[in-house]
Design a protein around this motif. Structure first.
Motif, PDB file in Angstrom:
ATOM      1  N   PRO A 141       0.829  -1.210   0.000  1.00  0.00           N
ATOM      2  CA  PRO A 141       0.000   0.000   0.000  1.00  0.00           C
ATOM      3  C   PRO A 141       0.862   1.257   0.000  1.00  0.00           C
ATOM      4  CG  PRO A 141      -0.107  -1.081   2.140  1.00  0.00           C
ATOM      5  CD  PRO A 141       0.730  -1.956   1.255  1.00  0.00           C
ATOM      6  N   MET A 143       0.472   5.784  -0.626  1.00  0.00           N
ATOM      7  CA  MET A 143      -0.470   6.878  -0.784  1.00  0.00           C
ATOM      8  C   MET A 143       0.044   7.842  -1.833  1.00  0.00           C
ATOM      9  SD  MET A 143       0.374  10.050   0.222  1.00  0.00           S
ATOM     10  CE  MET A 143       2.122  10.472   0.239  1.00  0.00           C
ATOM     11  N   VAL A 179      -2.938   5.009   6.624  1.00  0.00           N
ATOM     12  CA  VAL A 179      -2.683   5.722   5.371  1.00  0.00           C
ATOM     13  C   VAL A 179      -2.730   7.236   5.620  1.00  0.00           C
ATOM     14  CG1 VAL A 179      -3.369   5.965   2.967  1.00  0.00           C
ATOM     15  CG2 VAL A 179      -3.768   3.833   4.135  1.00  0.00           C
ATOM     16  N   GLU A 180      -3.651   7.659   6.494  1.00  0.00           N
ATOM     17  CA  GLU A 180      -3.778   9.090   6.790  1.00  0.00           C
ATOM     18  C   GLU A 180      -2.481   9.633   7.421  1.00  0.00           C
ATOM     19  OE1 GLU A 180      -5.846   6.717   7.600  1.00  0.00           O
ATOM     20  OE2 GLU A 180      -7.825   7.224   6.813  1.00  0.00           O
ATOM     21  N   TYR A 200     -10.416  11.077   0.677  1.00  0.00           N
ATOM     22  CA  TYR A 200     -10.058   9.908  -0.126  1.00  0.00           C
ATOM     23  C   TYR A 200     -10.768   9.996  -1.467  1.00  0.00           C
ATOM     24  CZ  TYR A 200      -9.892   5.102  -1.728  1.00  0.00           C
ATOM     25  OH  TYR A 200      -9.704   3.975  -2.481  1.00  0.00           O
ATOM     26  N   GLY A 202      -9.813   7.764  -4.495  1.00  0.00           N
ATOM     27  CA  GLY A 202      -9.923   6.463  -5.162  1.00  0.00           C
ATOM     28  C   GLY A 202      -8.582   5.753  -5.144  1.00  0.00           C
ATOM     29  N   SER A 203      -8.574   4.525  -5.662  1.00  0.00           N
ATOM     30  CA  SER A 203      -7.330   3.750  -5.632  1.00  0.00           C
ATOM     31  C   SER A 203      -7.022   3.194  -7.011  1.00  0.00           C
ATOM     32  CB  SER A 203      -7.445   2.609  -4.625  1.00  0.00           C
ATOM     33  OG  SER A 203      -8.392   1.663  -5.071  1.00  0.00           O
ATOM     34  N   GLN A 204      -5.781   2.794  -7.186  1.00  0.00           N
ATOM     35  CA  GLN A 204      -5.339   2.202  -8.450  1.00  0.00           C
ATOM     36  C   GLN A 204      -4.184   1.238  -8.176  1.00  0.00           C
ATOM     37  OE1 GLN A 204      -3.241   4.745 -11.383  1.00  0.00           O
ATOM     38  NE2 GLN A 204      -4.832   4.157 -12.827  1.00  0.00           N
ATOM     39  N   SER A 211       2.368  -2.184  -6.158  1.00  0.00           N
ATOM     40  CA  SER A 211       1.778  -1.211  -5.235  1.00  0.00           C
ATOM     41  C   SER A 211       0.270  -1.142  -5.404  1.00  0.00           C
ATOM     42  CB  SER A 211       2.338   0.185  -5.500  1.00  0.00           C
ATOM     43  OG  SER A 211       3.708   0.220  -5.276  1.00  0.00           O
ATOM     44  N   LEU A 212      -0.373  -0.693  -4.343  1.00  0.00           N
ATOM     45  CA  LEU A 212      -1.755  -0.245  -4.432  1.00  0.00           C
ATOM     46  C   LEU A 212      -1.745   1.218  -4.010  1.00  0.00           C
ATOM     47  CD1 LEU A 212      -4.811  -0.696  -4.784  1.00  0.00           C
ATOM     48  CD2 LEU A 212      -4.891  -1.253  -2.352  1.00  0.00           C
ATOM     49  N   LEU A 214      -3.341   4.625  -2.968  1.00  0.00           N
ATOM     50  CA  LEU A 214      -4.563   5.168  -2.379  1.00  0.00           C
ATOM     51  C   LEU A 214      -4.492   6.687  -2.532  1.00  0.00           C
ATOM     52  CD1 LEU A 214      -4.140   2.862   0.676  1.00  0.00           C
ATOM     53  CD2 LEU A 214      -6.003   2.660  -0.959  1.00  0.00           C
ATOM     54  N   PHE A 216      -5.543  10.741  -2.524  1.00  0.00           N
ATOM     55  CA  PHE A 216      -6.193  11.738  -1.678  1.00  0.00           C
ATOM     56  C   PHE A 216      -6.049  13.137  -2.247  1.00  0.00           C
ATOM     57  CE2 PHE A 216      -5.104   8.269   1.116  1.00  0.00           C
ATOM     58  CZ  PHE A 216      -6.141   8.202   2.036  1.00  0.00           C
TER      59      PHE A 216
END
Ligand code: ZN
Length: 274
Positions: A141, A143, A179-180, A200, A202-204, A211-212, A214, A216
């Motif tokens: 994960p 950001m 994540v925040e 937030y 969206g994610s990709q 990786s993912l 996230l 913001f």
């Protein structure tokens, strides 16, 4: 044609194959899918095989090759090229294939005891019989954040970027961190600013290598820009109607920027490719 990933038993014959090694795929003028039974009759250095899903109605398998592999009329093309220029569903298929391929390549031996592993039938797992551990595909994960200040957005350049391109800030989530918390820490480390009101977006999945992202939006809360040495070569505020060259249009980085700009300028909101 739509891509859907799933677990397929590689003992089954037939279907189509993508030929993979180290973030590259063999391709010819027809693309990246080859009749699988035909491929296996060629003299190719196959390291492993995974059933990865369906492209339309067709079963697709990943054949992992040594990087030295060659096939007449074909050349190795990078995953990044498919992201930039390829058709969206084909890229989704290859992104998944590359992550499975990376996981397989990195888990042929057990990370705990060093013994060779084997592929577990019926499951996407590498099994170590010596110490009875199992190793699954890993996702990291991370950001990615667009820092905003009214009609201005903060964009930065890493020395690794294409010349002239500015983008959002990004970083990996550390163990034990939310994540925040990661967003606040990375922004502070990279440009010395404080942020508030995280939203937030969206994610990709980002298959370079697993990786993912996230994504913001965060509002500027205070501080002056102080750039992190070695990581950031320039960072500055840009007005939403006067932006520098930006990242590739399919990336979540670009989506975060385009979405904010659209909202400020009252334009139709873009959608994120997932
Ligand atoms: Zn082991």
């Amino acid at each position: 044609m739509v891509w859907r990933n799933s677990f397929l038993d590689p003992q089954q014959p037939g279907g189509w194959a993508v030929l993979y090694s180290q973030q590259h795929f063999l391709a010819d003028s027809n693309g990246v899918l080859f009749p699988r039974d035909w491929v296996k009759r060629q003299d190719l250095p196959i390291i492993g095989e995974q059933g990865i899903g369906h492209f339309g109605e067709d079963a697709v398998y990943l054949l992992q090759l040594k990087p030295s592999a060659t096939l007449e009329g074909c050349s190795w093309q990078s995953l990044r090229q498919f992201m930039l220029q390829g058709e969206a569903e084909t890229f989704r298929m290859l992104a998944y294939a590359a992550q499975i391929g990376t996981w397989f390549a990195e888990h042929r031996f057990c990370g705990s005891c060093g013994a060779p592993t084997r592929q577990l039938p019926g499951e996407r797992a590498m099994r170590c019989d010596s110490c009875e551990s199992q190793h699954y595909p890993r996702i990291s994960p991370s950001m990615i954040v667009l820092v905003t200040r009214g009609d201005e957005i903060l964009l930065a350049r890493s020395p690794r970027f294409v010349t002239g391109v500015y983008s959002t800030l990004a970083g990996f989530v550390e163990p034990g961190e939310s994540v925040e918390h990661c967003v606040a820490r990375e922004v502070r480390e990279e440009v010395g600013l404080e942020v508030k009101n995280l939203h937030y977006i969206g994610s990709q999945g980002w298959p370079f290598p697993h990786s993912l992202m996230l994504g913001f939006h965060a509002e500027y809360a205070g501080g002056d820009i102080v750039m992190q040495e070695d990581e950031i070569e320039d960072a500055r505020w840009f007005r939403v109607d006067d932006l520098p060259p930006l990242p590739a249009s399919r990336s979540i980085a670009r989506h975060l920027i385009d979405l904010y700009v659209a909202r400020r300028l009252g334009l139709p909101e873009p959608t994120l490719a997932v």
